[in-house]
Design a protein around this motif. Structure first.
Motif, PDB file in Angstrom:
ATOM      1  N   LEU A 167       1.014  -1.434  -0.046  1.00 34.76           N
ATOM      2  CA  LEU A 167      -0.134   0.423  -0.005  1.00 34.76           C
ATOM      3  C   LEU A 167       0.723   1.006  -0.175  1.00 34.76           C
ATOM      4  CD1 LEU A 167      -3.049  -0.810   2.536  1.00 34.76           C
ATOM      5  CD2 LEU A 167      -3.106  -0.828   0.254  1.00 34.76           C
ATOM      6  N   ARG A 168       1.942   1.381   1.256  1.00 31.59           N
ATOM      7  CA  ARG A 168       2.995   2.452   1.438  1.00 31.59           C
ATOM      8  C   ARG A 168       3.734   2.557  -1.080  1.00 31.59           C
ATOM      9  NH1 ARG A 168       7.879   3.499   1.557  1.00 31.59           N
ATOM     10  NH2 ARG A 168       8.512   5.262   3.163  1.00 31.59           N
ATOM     11  N   ASP A 169       3.820   1.529  -1.171  1.00 29.60           N
ATOM     12  CA  ASP A 169       4.377   1.594  -2.227  1.00 29.60           C
ATOM     13  C   ASP A 169       3.893   2.301  -3.481  1.00 29.60           C
ATOM     14  OD1 ASP A 169       6.884  -1.413  -2.576  1.00 29.60           O
ATOM     15  OD2 ASP A 169       6.651   0.596  -0.949  1.00 29.60           O
ATOM     16  N   GLN A 170       2.802   1.374  -3.049  1.00 33.05           N
ATOM     17  CA  GLN A 170       1.026   2.055  -4.222  1.00 33.05           C
ATOM     18  C   GLN A 170       1.210   3.208  -4.028  1.00 33.05           C
ATOM     19  OE1 GLN A 170      -2.385   0.302  -3.695  1.00 33.05           O
ATOM     20  NE2 GLN A 170      -3.667   2.290  -3.403  1.00 33.05           N
ATOM     21  N   TRP A 171       1.044   3.908  -2.782  1.00 32.54           N
ATOM     22  CA  TRP A 171       0.916   5.342  -2.795  1.00 32.54           C
ATOM     23  C   TRP A 171       1.885   6.204  -3.137  1.00 32.54           C
ATOM     24  CZ3 TRP A 171       2.931  10.086  -0.340  1.00 32.54           C
ATOM     25  CH2 TRP A 171       2.680  10.977  -0.344  1.00 32.54           C
ATOM     26  N   VAL A 172       3.290   6.225  -3.009  1.00 35.64           N
ATOM     27  CA  VAL A 172       4.339   7.028  -2.986  1.00 35.64           C
ATOM     28  C   VAL A 172       4.503   6.519  -4.551  1.00 35.64           C
ATOM     29  CG1 VAL A 172       7.171   6.603  -3.495  1.00 35.64           C
ATOM     30  CG2 VAL A 172       5.896   6.509  -1.209  1.00 35.64           C
ATOM     31  N   LYS A 173       4.189   5.382  -5.334  1.00 31.28           N
ATOM     32  CA  LYS A 173       4.316   5.399  -6.862  1.00 31.28           C
ATOM     33  C   LYS A 173       2.959   6.637  -7.719  1.00 31.28           C
ATOM     34  CE  LYS A 173       5.595   1.008  -7.990  1.00 31.28           C
ATOM     35  NZ  LYS A 173       5.448  -0.113  -8.162  1.00 31.28           N
ATOM     36  N   GLY A 174       2.104   6.831  -6.642  1.00 33.25           N
ATOM     37  CA  GLY A 174       1.055   8.123  -7.382  1.00 33.25           C
ATOM     38  C   GLY A 174       1.517   9.303  -7.145  1.00 33.25           C
TER      39      GLY A 174
END
Length: 534
Positions: free
Chosen positions: A523-530
Motif C-alpha cells: 500500500l505504501r509503495d502504491q501511494w508513493v508511485k501515485g
C-alpha cells in the motif's frame, strides 16, 4: 590509541562512563545543597521572554512541600498522571512525585477522551493533575467525563493550584530506591497498541546525565526545553540532564520557533533538543529575526534522520553543532548518539555510536546471531537504561527483552567498523511523524467504528515536513463511497490531531499475504508511485 576496527556489528561503551545508583529526588537535593542560589527552572513564555524563576533551593523547597502533601494522600508506589503542556508546575510535580516514592504517568495534552481514558485505566492512576484547557482542548471537561468509569482514579487536581490541595504536608517522605519505578510512559510495545513502559530512577537519571556529558553541556549553561514534557526527550533528557550539570532548565509552553529563538538570545541558551521539523522551523525563524545566538553550541536532534541540508543549515544559520540521537522509550530513551566532533558525513547519514554505558548490536532476527559490519539486521541494545518492563504485561516484556538482556527495538539497521549505526527501516509498522510515535492499530480501530467503513489500513508515507505522514486506505461498506471530510471529523472527535490521516485512498480490494494479511508495504509503495506520478 584508536580502537581496532570492528568485524562484527557489536559495540560497547560500558567502560567509558560509570553508571550511578541515584534517585531523581536525591539529585535535586544534591543540587540544592551545592548550588542553592543558582537558577534551576525558568518559565519560557510565548512572547519569547522569561517569566517566573526558581533557584535550586526554591525548587527543592516547593517540591518537598508538595511531596509531603502527596505522601499524605497516596500510598507509596501509586500512580499520579500529569496531563499538561510545558508549564513549570509540570517539573515541580515531577520532582515531588519522585520524592514521595510515587510513579509519574505522563499524558499528551492533545489527547481526547478515548486516549486519556486508555492511559488512566491501564496505568491504574490514582490521581490526575491537569491544566483546565490548552489550545482549545477542554481538558478539565474531558477528565470529568471519563473519571466516572475509572475505579482507581480518586481525584483530579488543578496543576496550577496545587498549593490548595488538602493533606498533611508534614508527613515524612519515604526512602526511595534507585531501582524503584519513577515513571510510566506509553508507547507501542509489540502489538501496535500503547503499552505502559516502566522506567526507574536509575534508568532515567543516568540516561539524562550521560547525554549531557556527551553533549558537553556546561554548568550554568541554560538548557531550552522545546520537546514536550510528556516524552522522555523532555522530562528526562532535558529536565534531568540540566539538573545534573546544575544548569537552568527553561520549558517553553508550546513550540513556537520565534519565541524559541528569542529565548535563546535572551537567556543565553547553550543547548536544546528537538526533532528535525522543529530544527527547520528554528532556522526559518532565525532568518527572519536575526537574533544573537552566539551562545548556542549544540542542538540534539532525534526522532528521524537528519538530512544533510538540515545539518548544514543548523551550523550556518543557528551557529550550532548537530548531535544526532536514536532511541525509544523502552531505553529511557537513548540508544545511540553522535559526538560533538563527529564528521559532517556521520551527522547526516548515521545516528551516531552507542550511548555512554550502552552496548548495541545488529542481529539477524531469525538466527539471533550478530551480523558482520555493514550487514542489515535488527538493532538491539543492552544497558542500565533498559526499562523495568511493560506495566502489568510480562508476556510483552519477554517478547521485547530476551533472556540475555537484549532489548529488541524492531528497527532495522547496519553498523560500520567504527560502531556508527544507520537506521534502514522498521520491523514494526509504527509511524514516526515529527518525532511522535503513532500506532496504526489504534487509528484503524477508530475508523472501523464509522458506519461507512468495512476495512481500514493505516500506513506511514513520506512527508517532506514531518518525515512521515499518516495515510488511510479505506474499503467502504457495500453501496457507500469514502467521504474523507466525514472520516476526518470522525477521527478528530476521538484522536489527537497528529493521528488523524492526512491522505485518504479508497480501495476495492487489498494486496494480501499468503495467510490473508494486508501487505502494508505494498500500500505504501502504491501511494508513493501515485504521488510521484502526480
Amino acid at each position: 590509541m584508536d580502537a581496532a576496527p570492528l568485524e562484527l556489528a557489536l559495540c560497547s561503551t560500558f567502560k567509558d562512563e560509570p553508571v550511578l545508583d541515584c534517585t531523581i529526588g536525591g539529585l535535586l537535593r544534591d543540587a540544592a545543597r551545592d548550588y542553592p542560589g543558582h537558577d534551576a527552572l525558568i518559565e519560557g513564555q510565548m512572547d519569547g521572554t522569561a517569566g517566573r524563576r526558581w533557584t535550586f533551593a526554591q525548587l527543592l523547597a516547593e517540591a518537598e512541600t508538595l511531596a509531603g502533601a502527596l505522601a499524605a494522600r497516596y500510598a507509596r508506589g501509586e500512580r499520579i498522571a500529569v496531563w499538561a503542556p510545558n508549564v513549570p508546575e509540570w517539573v515541580v510535580l515531577e520532582y515531588a512525585v519522585a520524592l514521595a516514592g510515587l510513579t509519574l504517568v505522563t499524558v499528551n495534552p492533545a489527547f481526547q477522551a478515548r486516549e486519556l481514558e486508555y492511559v488512566l485505566r491501564h496505568s491504574r492512576a490514582s490521581g490526575l493533575f491537569l491544566v483546565k484547557e490548552f489550545r482549545g482542548n477542554p481538558m478539565a471537561d474531558i477528565a470529568a467525563k471519563v473519571a466516572g468509569d475509572l475505579p482507581d482514579l480518586r481525584e483530579i487536581v488543578d496543576l496550577q493550584d496545587m498549593a490548595s490541595m488538602p493533606g498533611d504536608k508534614t508527613v515524612p517522605l519515604p526512602q526511595v530506591g534507585t531501582h524503584d519505578a519513577a515513571q510510566i510512559q506509553f508507547t507501542s510495545g509489540t502489538t501496535g497498541f500503547p503499552k505502559g513502559v516502566l522506567l526507574s530512577h536509575r534508568n532515567l537519571a543516568n540516561n539524562a546525565r550521560l547525554f549531557v556529558t556527551t553533549a558537553q553541556v556546561a554548568q550554568d549553561e541554560p538548557f531550552l526545553g522545546l520537546t514536550p514534557l510528556f516524552h522522555t526527550m523532555g522530562c528526562s533528557m532535558a529536565v534531568l540532564g540540566a539538573l545534573q550539570v546544575h544548569a537552568p532548565y527553561i520549558p517553553l509552553l508550546a513550540f513556537d520557533p520565534a519565541a524559541a529563538v528569542k529565548l535563546i538570545a535572551e537567556e543565553k541558551v547553550g543547548c536544546t533538543i528537538c526533532v528535525p521539523v522543529m530544527a527547520q522551523a528554528l532556522i526559518e525563524a532565525q532568518k527572519a529575526l536575526g537574533c544573537d545566538l552566539s551562545t548556542l553550541r549544540v542542538i540534539g536532534v532525534g526522532g528521524a534522520m537528519v538530512a544533510p541540508e538540515l545539518a548544514r543549515a543548523v551550523q550556518d544559520v543557528l551557529g550550532a553543532r548537530v548531535l544526532v540521537a536514536y532511541g525509544q522509550t523502552e531505553s529511557s530513551p537513548l540508544i545511540t548518539s553522535g559526538r560533538p566532533d563527529d564528521r559532517f558525513e556521520d551527522i547526516s547519514t548515521t545516528v551516531g555510536r552507542p550511548c555512554l554505558g550502552c552496548e548495541v548490536g545488529i542481529f539477524d532476527p531469525i538466527t539471533n546471531q550478530v551480523v558482520p559490519v555493514h550487514v542489515v539486521g535488527e538493532v538491539r541494545s543492552r544497558s542500565y537504561a533498559t526499562m523495568l518492563g511493560y506495566d502489568n504485561d510480562p508476556e510483552a516484556t519477554a517478547e521485547t527483552i530476551d533472556k540475555n538482556g537484549w532489548l529488541l527495538t524492531g528497527d532495522l539497521g547496519t553498523m560500520d567498523e567504527r560502531g556508527y549505526v544507520k537506521i534502514t527501516g522498521r520491523v514494526k509498522e509504527m509511524i514516526i511523524r515529527g518525532g511522535e510515535n503513532l500506532f496504526p492499530a489504534e487509528i484503524e480501530n477508530v475508523l472501523m467504528e464509522h458506519s461507512d467503513v468495512a476495512e481500514a489500513a493505516i500506513v506511514g508515507v513520506p512527508d517532506a515536513k514531518w518525515g512521515e505522514a499518516v495515510a488511510a486506505f479505506i474499503r467502504p461498506v457495500a453501496g457507500a463511497q469514502m467521504d474523507a471530510k466525514s472520516l476526518t471529523a470522525h477521527c478528530r472527535a476521538q484522536l489527537s490531531g497528529p493521528k488523524c490521516p492526512a491522505h485518504w485512498t479508497q480501495v476495492e480490494s487489498w494486496p494480501l499475504t499468503g495467510s490473508g494479511k494486508i501487505q502494508k508495504f505494498a500500500l505504501r509503495d502504491q501511494w508513493v508511485k501515485g504521488a510521484a506520478a502526480n
